[in-house]
Design a protein around this motif. Structure first.
Motif, PDB file in Angstrom:
ATOM      1  N   UNK A  25      23.368  40.908  40.705  1.00  0.00           N
ATOM      2  CA  UNK A  25      24.386  41.960  40.660  1.00  0.00           C
ATOM      3  C   UNK A  25      25.151  42.011  41.982  1.00  0.00           C
ATOM      4  N   UNK A  26      24.458  41.878  43.094  1.00  0.00           N
ATOM      5  CA  UNK A  26      25.119  41.898  44.401  1.00  0.00           C
ATOM      6  C   UNK A  26      26.085  40.724  44.551  1.00  0.00           C
ATOM      7  N   UNK A  27      25.682  39.568  44.089  1.00  0.00           N
ATOM      8  CA  UNK A  27      26.551  38.393  44.182  1.00  0.00           C
ATOM      9  C   UNK A  27      27.783  38.579  43.305  1.00  0.00           C
ATOM     10  N   UNK A  28      27.606  39.137  42.108  1.00  0.00           N
ATOM     11  CA  UNK A  28      28.754  39.390  41.240  1.00  0.00           C
ATOM     12  C   UNK A  28      29.722  40.392  41.869  1.00  0.00           C
ATOM     13  N   UNK A  29      29.190  41.467  42.445  1.00  0.00           N
ATOM     14  CA  UNK A  29      30.061  42.456  43.082  1.00  0.00           C
ATOM     15  C   UNK A  29      30.785  41.858  44.289  1.00  0.00           C
ATOM     16  N   UNK A  30      30.096  41.050  45.073  1.00  0.00           N
ATOM     17  CA  UNK A  30      30.726  40.411  46.220  1.00  0.00           C
ATOM     18  C   UNK A  30      31.819  39.443  45.776  1.00  0.00           C
ATOM     19  N   UNK A  31      31.542  38.667  44.751  1.00  0.00           N
ATOM     20  CA  UNK A  31      32.543  37.746  44.214  1.00  0.00           C
ATOM     21  C   UNK A  31      33.760  38.475  43.675  1.00  0.00           C
ATOM     22  N   UNK A  32      33.520  39.577  42.970  1.00  0.00           N
ATOM     23  CA  UNK A  32      34.618  40.378  42.440  1.00  0.00           C
ATOM     24  C   UNK A  32      35.456  40.949  43.582  1.00  0.00           C
ATOM     25  N   UNK A  33      34.807  41.437  44.619  1.00  0.00           N
ATOM     26  CA  UNK A  33      35.514  41.970  45.780  1.00  0.00           C
ATOM     27  C   UNK A  33      36.388  40.896  46.429  1.00  0.00           C
ATOM     28  N   UNK A  34      35.858  39.692  46.571  1.00  0.00           N
ATOM     29  CA  UNK A  34      36.623  38.605  47.190  1.00  0.00           C
ATOM     30  C   UNK A  34      37.827  38.242  46.329  1.00  0.00           C
ATOM     31  N   UNK A  35      37.644  38.155  45.027  1.00  0.00           N
ATOM     32  CA  UNK A  35      38.756  37.805  44.126  1.00  0.00           C
ATOM     33  C   UNK A  35      39.830  38.885  44.154  1.00  0.00           C
ATOM     34  N   UNK A  36      39.434  40.145  44.088  1.00  0.00           N
ATOM     35  CA  UNK A  36      40.409  41.240  44.119  1.00  0.00           C
ATOM     36  C   UNK A  36      41.165  41.246  45.450  1.00  0.00           C
ATOM     37  N   UNK A  37      40.465  40.995  46.538  1.00  0.00           N
ATOM     38  CA  UNK A  37      41.114  40.947  47.851  1.00  0.00           C
ATOM     39  C   UNK A  37      42.142  39.826  47.913  1.00  0.00           C
ATOM     40  N   UNK A  38      41.763  38.637  47.452  1.00  0.00           N
ATOM     41  CA  UNK A  38      42.685  37.509  47.467  1.00  0.00           C
ATOM     42  C   UNK A  38      43.896  37.767  46.577  1.00  0.00           C
ATOM     43  N   UNK A  39      43.673  38.329  45.405  1.00  0.00           N
ATOM     44  CA  UNK A  39      44.794  38.598  44.503  1.00  0.00           C
ATOM     45  C   UNK A  39      45.739  39.650  45.078  1.00  0.00           C
ATOM     46  N   UNK A  40      45.192  40.669  45.715  1.00  0.00           N
ATOM     47  CA  UNK A  40      46.060  41.698  46.296  1.00  0.00           C
ATOM     48  C   UNK A  40      46.857  41.145  47.470  1.00  0.00           C
ATOM     49  N   UNK A  41      46.264  40.311  48.296  1.00  0.00           N
ATOM     50  CA  UNK A  41      46.996  39.695  49.407  1.00  0.00           C
ATOM     51  C   UNK A  41      48.070  38.756  48.875  1.00  0.00           C
ATOM     52  N   UNK A  42      47.750  38.002  47.836  1.00  0.00           N
ATOM     53  CA  UNK A  42      48.739  37.102  47.223  1.00  0.00           C
ATOM     54  C   UNK A  42      49.896  37.904  46.635  1.00  0.00           C
ATOM     55  N   UNK A  43      49.585  39.025  45.977  1.00  0.00           N
ATOM     56  CA  UNK A  43      50.628  39.874  45.410  1.00  0.00           C
ATOM     57  C   UNK A  43      51.525  40.428  46.512  1.00  0.00           C
TER      58      UNK A  43
END
Length: 49
Positions: A25-43
Protein backbone atom coordinates in the motif's frame (compact mmCIF):
# COMPACT_ATOMS: atom_id res chain seq x y z
CA UNK A 1 49.21 -19.87 9.79
CA UNK A 2 45.55 -20.17 9.02
CA UNK A 3 43.18 -20.75 11.89
CA UNK A 4 40.95 -23.77 11.69
CA UNK A 5 37.28 -22.91 11.76
CA UNK A 6 35.00 -24.88 14.01
CA UNK A 7 31.82 -25.69 12.16
CA UNK A 8 28.80 -26.16 14.32
CA UNK A 9 25.50 -27.41 13.08
CA UNK A 10 22.98 -24.84 14.13
CA UNK A 11 19.53 -24.44 12.73
CA UNK A 12 18.50 -20.89 12.15
CA UNK A 13 14.78 -20.49 12.18
CA UNK A 14 13.41 -17.64 10.14
CA UNK A 15 10.20 -16.23 11.50
CA UNK A 16 7.92 -14.99 8.75
CA UNK A 17 5.61 -12.97 10.92
CA UNK A 18 5.89 -9.76 8.93
CA UNK A 19 3.08 -8.82 6.60
CA UNK A 20 3.85 -7.05 3.36
CA UNK A 21 0.37 -5.62 2.84
CA UNK A 22 1.33 -2.30 4.40
CA UNK A 23 4.46 -2.17 2.27
CA UNK A 24 2.46 -2.74 -0.91
CA UNK A 25 0.00 0.00 0.00
CA UNK A 26 2.84 2.41 0.81
CA UNK A 27 4.52 1.73 -2.52
CA UNK A 28 1.25 2.30 -4.38
CA UNK A 29 0.63 5.60 -2.57
CA UNK A 30 4.20 6.74 -3.23
CA UNK A 31 3.92 5.82 -6.91
CA UNK A 32 0.60 7.64 -7.19
CA UNK A 33 2.11 10.72 -5.54
CA UNK A 34 5.04 10.70 -7.98
CA UNK A 35 2.76 10.33 -11.02
CA UNK A 36 0.42 13.11 -9.86
CA UNK A 37 3.39 15.39 -9.18
CA UNK A 38 4.88 14.76 -12.62
CA UNK A 39 1.55 15.29 -14.37
CA UNK A 40 0.89 18.54 -12.53
CA UNK A 41 4.36 19.89 -13.35
CA UNK A 42 3.91 18.86 -16.99
CA UNK A 43 0.51 20.59 -17.07
CA UNK A 44 2.03 23.78 -15.66
CA UNK A 45 4.81 23.61 -18.27
CA UNK A 46 2.38 23.15 -21.16
CA UNK A 47 0.05 25.90 -19.98
CA UNK A 48 2.92 28.36 -19.80
CA UNK A 49 3.52 28.27 -23.57
Amino acid sequence: MAKAEVKTKQKTEIEDSSSLKGTLASVFFLGLFIVVTWLSVYYLFVERF
